[in-house]
Design a protein around this motif. Structure first.
Motif, mmCIF file in Angstrom:
data_model
loop_
_atom_site.group_PDB
_atom_site.id
_atom_site.type_symbol
_atom_site.label_atom_id
_atom_site.label_comp_id
_atom_site.label_asym_id
_atom_site.label_seq_id
_atom_site.Cartn_x
_atom_site.Cartn_y
_atom_site.Cartn_z
ATOM 1 N N UNK A 39 -3.364 9.628 14.734
ATOM 2 C CA UNK A 39 -2.703 10.145 13.539
ATOM 3 C C UNK A 39 -2.524 9.030 12.514
ATOM 4 N N UNK A 40 -2.103 7.855 12.994
ATOM 5 C CA UNK A 40 -1.922 6.742 12.074
ATOM 6 C C UNK A 40 -3.258 6.241 11.537
ATOM 7 N N UNK A 41 -4.310 6.323 12.346
ATOM 8 C CA UNK A 41 -5.619 5.856 11.907
ATOM 9 C C UNK A 41 -6.109 6.587 10.665
ATOM 10 N N UNK A 42 -5.628 7.794 10.453
ATOM 11 C CA UNK A 42 -6.034 8.548 9.265
ATOM 12 C C UNK A 42 -5.503 7.910 7.991
ATOM 13 N N UNK A 43 -4.488 7.089 8.133
ATOM 14 C CA UNK A 43 -3.852 6.447 6.981
ATOM 15 C C UNK A 43 -3.786 4.949 7.233
ATOM 16 N N UNK A 44 -4.881 4.271 6.954
ATOM 17 C CA UNK A 44 -4.973 2.840 7.216
ATOM 18 C C UNK A 44 -5.652 2.122 6.057
ATOM 19 N N UNK A 45 -5.380 0.849 5.970
ATOM 20 C CA UNK A 45 -6.024 -0.014 4.991
ATOM 21 C C UNK A 45 -6.440 -1.301 5.687
ATOM 22 N N UNK A 46 -7.426 -1.973 5.144
ATOM 23 C CA UNK A 46 -7.972 -3.162 5.796
ATOM 24 C C UNK A 46 -7.435 -4.442 5.188
ATOM 25 N N UNK A 47 -7.502 -5.502 5.967
ATOM 26 C CA UNK A 47 -7.214 -6.828 5.443
ATOM 27 C C UNK A 47 -8.111 -7.097 4.243
ATOM 28 N N UNK A 48 -7.591 -7.690 3.168
ATOM 29 C CA UNK A 48 -8.482 -8.065 2.059
ATOM 30 C C UNK A 48 -9.669 -8.864 2.600
ATOM 31 N N UNK A 49 -10.861 -8.331 2.418
ATOM 32 C CA UNK A 49 -12.023 -8.935 3.081
ATOM 33 C C UNK A 49 -12.675 -9.998 2.201
ATOM 34 N N UNK A 50 -11.919 -11.075 2.017
ATOM 35 C CA UNK A 50 -12.400 -12.217 1.252
ATOM 36 C C UNK A 50 -12.184 -13.484 2.071
ATOM 37 N N UNK A 51 -13.074 -14.457 1.948
ATOM 38 C CA UNK A 51 -12.939 -15.681 2.737
ATOM 39 C C UNK A 51 -11.633 -16.430 2.499
ATOM 40 N N UNK A 52 -11.017 -16.261 1.327
ATOM 41 C CA UNK A 52 -9.796 -17.007 1.018
ATOM 42 C C UNK A 52 -8.527 -16.244 1.375
ATOM 43 N N UNK A 53 -8.665 -15.097 2.063
ATOM 44 C CA UNK A 53 -7.473 -14.310 2.351
ATOM 45 C C UNK A 53 -6.426 -15.100 3.120
ATOM 46 N N UNK A 54 -6.834 -15.944 4.058
ATOM 47 C CA UNK A 54 -5.846 -16.680 4.851
ATOM 48 C C UNK A 54 -4.993 -17.576 3.951
ATOM 49 N N UNK A 55 -5.596 -18.131 2.891
ATOM 50 C CA UNK A 55 -4.831 -18.965 1.975
ATOM 51 C C UNK A 55 -3.824 -18.135 1.183
ATOM 52 N N UNK A 91 0.834 -1.205 0.000
ATOM 53 C CA UNK A 91 0.000 0.000 0.000
ATOM 54 C C UNK A 91 0.869 1.255 0.000
ATOM 55 N N UNK A 92 1.927 1.240 0.808
ATOM 56 C CA UNK A 92 2.824 2.396 0.880
ATOM 57 C C UNK A 92 3.559 2.617 -0.437
ATOM 58 N N UNK A 93 3.714 1.547 -1.214
ATOM 59 C CA UNK A 93 4.329 1.666 -2.538
ATOM 60 C C UNK A 93 3.318 2.120 -3.593
ATOM 61 N N UNK A 94 2.048 2.227 -3.189
ATOM 62 C CA UNK A 94 1.004 2.657 -4.115
ATOM 63 C C UNK A 94 0.203 1.525 -4.706
#
Length: 429
Positions: free
Chosen positions: A376-392, A215-218
């Motif tokens: 401050x950090x909360x303003x710049x956050x991203x979530x775990x990919x919200x898909x059932x297969x993310x753990x795989x 994410x930080x790389x864009x």
């Protein structure tokens, strides 16, 4: 993601436990258009059974005492479930069609719960999604942009570094990738230095940092239609991560006596619960000589080549079980818990950061240097990919990142392999 403990540092009790979601948020209606909304104010009745996770039950009962007074015909039964049993118990309950009314899941567990059909879609009138952090809303979003739960609390991670050692070297908190790498090299090269940084090793779910690096790389892990891993941004993130190991700045093996406290690994990325660990060690006299709370520096994550410093957002979400017996009362309680007043009270009780942005300016949060850094950090956050297969897919990142870190495969080849296998796996909806 979940967090393992509540932090207590100095006069602070604070809790706060990385990654882009490809599934967009619902439109700003705060609902998915489902029926059977919350009971009218003060009209909820009957028993509400709740499953919380990771030690939230007692304080939830304290918080809900006010709501129960306002809804005298309702009652509450709360059972706490260990984090590692949440999904198993959900699978059993869903298969049997029997379970509680409200279920708490970690932000990284919610997509799995949605995918197995454990949660009802969000009905009208529960909350307005624009009032909550976008990345938190992403974590409760399922297929076709439907919302299935409410973000309850949030947490994120930031950079820890040995401030005392940095001061000796004439260094300050790094603000860019390049500065973080230079600090790591300086820490390792100093007299008596061992390593420069500690990162999740290839067997410890390195996606926790690699995906925020992406994410930080864009980059983005998905475009909402497919996994997007074979990209320049992901390659850059994987190279950045693996470089610390390849240069000997991060320990790749588990057996090492180097710790943050003894200066062996003077930098890492984690959450504020670590401050509680250090305070406990200092108070008990088990910390190395010379290590004090003044030794600990912390700052928001450094900015990557994409021009942002996005970090992983975790936390806890509340959903109503698809086979719940008391849905209207359950949604009423969930809705009440998402209001600003209750979000502030929850911070007072549990030390967990509000998911509702309206509580961000709460004085006890802003007046504390730890939580103000978190916000401050909360303003710049991203979530775990919200898909059932993310753990795989996360497991694939672990496997191939080790090969890159050990110099057995290039980041470019690893990205292609992960992409091919992730495409084959799909999203799991």
């Amino acid at each position: 993601m979940r967090r393992s403990r509540v932090a207590t540092a100095a006069a602070v009790a604070v809790a706060a436990a990385l990654v882009l979601s490809g599934c967009g948020r619902a439109e700003d209606t705060g609902t998915s258009g489902a029926g059977g909304g919350p009971a009218a104010e003060g009209k909820a009745s009957g028993e509400i059974q709740v499953w919380t996770a990771g030690g939230h039950a007692d304080n939830l009962k304290k918080l809900a005492a006010t709501w129960l007074k306002e809804n005298p015909k309702a009652s509450l039964t709360v059972t706490d479930v260990p984090w590692d049993q949440v999904i198993t118990k959900l699978q059993t309950a869903t298969a049997a069609g029997k379970g509680p009314d409200i279920i708490m899941t970690g932000a990284d567990q919610t997509a799995t719960a949605i995918g197995m059909g454990a949660f009802d879609p969000l009905p009208d009138g529960v909350y307005k999604d624009s009032d909550f952090y976008p990345a938190a809303v992403d974590s409760v979003t399922g297929d076709k942009k439907k919302l299935y739960a409410m973000p309850w609390y949030v947490e994120t991670r930031f950079l820890f570094y040995r401030k005392d050692i940095a001061n000796q070297l004439g260094l300050s908190a790094p603000t860019t990738w390049d500065e973080m790498q230079k600090m790591s090299a300086a820490f390792k090269a100093r007299q008596g230095g061992t390593y420069g940084i500690s990162l999740p090793r290839p067997t410890e779910q390195p996606a926790q940092v690699i995906v925020p690096f992406d994410a930080q790389a864009g980059g983005e892990m998905t475009d909402g239609k497919e996994w997007t891993i074979d990209t320049e941004e992901f390659v850059s993130a994987l190279d950045y991560y693996a470089g610390f190991f390849q240069r000997g700045e991060a320990p790749i093996e588990a057996s090492t006596d180097a710790t943050f406290e003894n200066g062996g690994t003077p930098m890492f990325i984690s959450g504020p619960w670590m401050l509680g660990i250090y305070k406990d060690e200092i108070d008990k006299g088990t910390a190395p000589a010379g290590f004090t709370m003044d030794s600990v520096g912390y700052a928001v994550a450094p900015t990557g080549p994409g021009g942002n410093n996005n970090q992983y957002i975790g936390g806890g979400n509340l959903g109503v079980f698809s086979a719940a017996k008391n849905k209207e009362a359950a949604w009423s309680l969930v809705s009440w818990m998402g209001q600003v007043d209750q979000q502030e009270k929850w911070y007072d009780l549990q030390g967990e950061l509000p998911a509702n942005k309206g509580a961000a300016e709460y004085a006890p949060i802003q007046d504390n240097p730890v939580t103000s850094t978190l916000m401050d950090q909360m303003k710049d956050t991203v979530a775990t990919p919200n898909y059932p297969t993310w753990s795989q897919v996360s497991d694939l990142i672990s496997k191939y990142s080790e090969m890159v870190a050990r110099g057995k495969m290039s980041a470019e080849d690893a990205a292609k392999e992960i992409q091919a296998k992730a495409t084959s796996i799909g999203f799991g909806w």
